[in-house]
Design a protein around this motif. Structure first.
Motif, mmCIF file in Angstrom:
data_model
loop_
_atom_site.group_PDB
_atom_site.id
_atom_site.type_symbol
_atom_site.label_atom_id
_atom_site.label_comp_id
_atom_site.label_asym_id
_atom_site.label_seq_id
_atom_site.Cartn_x
_atom_site.Cartn_y
_atom_site.Cartn_z
ATOM 1 N N VAL A 47 2.624 -3.368 2.548
ATOM 2 C CA VAL A 47 1.280 -2.841 2.266
ATOM 3 C C VAL A 47 0.320 -3.255 3.384
ATOM 4 O O VAL A 47 -0.460 -2.455 3.910
ATOM 5 N N SER A 74 -5.857 -6.740 3.616
ATOM 6 C CA SER A 74 -4.577 -7.031 4.220
ATOM 7 C C SER A 74 -4.259 -8.531 4.091
ATOM 8 O O SER A 74 -3.135 -8.933 3.785
ATOM 9 N N GLN A 77 -3.246 -9.515 0.464
ATOM 10 C CA GLN A 77 -1.874 -9.084 0.208
ATOM 11 C C GLN A 77 -0.859 -10.008 0.903
ATOM 12 O O GLN A 77 0.083 -10.498 0.308
ATOM 13 N N GLN A 81 1.637 -12.392 -1.148
ATOM 14 C CA GLN A 81 3.025 -11.936 -1.157
ATOM 15 C C GLN A 81 3.932 -12.750 -0.243
ATOM 16 O O GLN A 81 5.124 -12.832 -0.478
#
Ligand SMILES: Nc1ncnc2c1ncn2[C@@H]1O[C@H](COP(=O)(O)OP(=O)(O)OP(=O)(O)O)[C@@H](O)[C@H]1O
Ligand SMILES: [Mg+2]
Length: 212
Positions: A47, A74, A77, A81
């Motif tokens: 992503v 960004s 994420q 993650q």
């Protein structure tokens, strides 16, 4: 929150040698048997890589606030993650660019209020802080020399005055940031690598780090 792993960030303007040194450090630590993850912003997972594509596309006109928010999206994420799970697992995370890039580019470069940037950085990172930030600063004369062959992305199209503002930004923000060190990036690759390893030692990055 304190994690088992260690978080090392490589910062600095375009073409100052971040990737070169991050890759060298990755190789060195891996050869010693440490469990290392290397990553970069903007990007780091699928992503965040999609967001990177929008940000770097020279055909896009992105407003300064939209640009900041895309970077922070960004970052949120990427942090959730990839970075936090790696730090929880005790790995050494090497990351090219992080919060300081937003301070330098969007704050000093584009003039967005630093309080907004600091607040968004804190939200996007969940207050994860690097154990060491290495800030590479290079004289402007090397900018062309080290990138002649490259196709410029949207951000590299900025002019010399913009790069000057950013260098000042990096200097001032680094001076106020815990565990941040400025590295003279005008020098040959091997000399810079020696400085990087010295800082890794000084900041006790390898003590207690996990091996594979
Ligand atoms: N100390 C150095 N002396 C001379 N050339 C260098 C040095 N470090 C890197 N280079 C060269 O400069 C160019 C840019 O280096 P590199 O890609 O590592 O920079 P970067 O900071 O990661 O750039 P970007 O901001 O585009 O990600 C490359 O061609 C690299 O081989
Ligand atoms: Mg790079």
């Amino acid at each position: 929150m304190k994690y088992k792993g260690k978080f090392i960030v490589f910062e600095g303007p375009d073409r100052c040698g971040k990737s070169t040194q991050a890759n060298m450090l990755n190789k060195y630590l891996t050869s010693l048997g440490f469990d290392v993850v290397i990553t970069r912003e903007p990007g780091g997972d699928s992503v965040a890589e999609e967001i990177r594509r929008i940000l770097l596309d020279p055909t896009n006109t992105v407003s300064p606030m939209a640009e900041l928010l895309l970077y922070e999206a960004s970052r949120a994420q990427h942090t959730e993650q990839k970075i936090i799970p790696a730090l929880e697992a005790g790995q050494i995370v090497i990351c090219e660019r992080y919060t300081m890039s937003s301070c330098a580019y969007q704050g000093y470069g584009r003039g967005i209020d630093m309080e907004i940037i600091n607040r968004l950085n804190s939200i996007a990172t969940r207050d994860v802080k690097p154990d060491l930030t290495l800030v590479f600063l290079m004289s402007d004369k090397y900018f062309t020399e080290r990138g002649e062959y490259l196709f410029s992305d949207r951000l590299e199209l900025e002019d010399e005055a913009f790069r000057h503002k950013m260098r000042r930004g990096y200097r001032e923000v680094a001076a106020k940031t815990e565990n941040a060190v400025i590295i003279d990036a005008d020098r040959p690759v091997a000399e810079i690598e020696a400085s990087v390893l010295e800082e890794i030692k000084k900041h006790n990055i390898l003590e207690g780090s996990k091996t594979v």
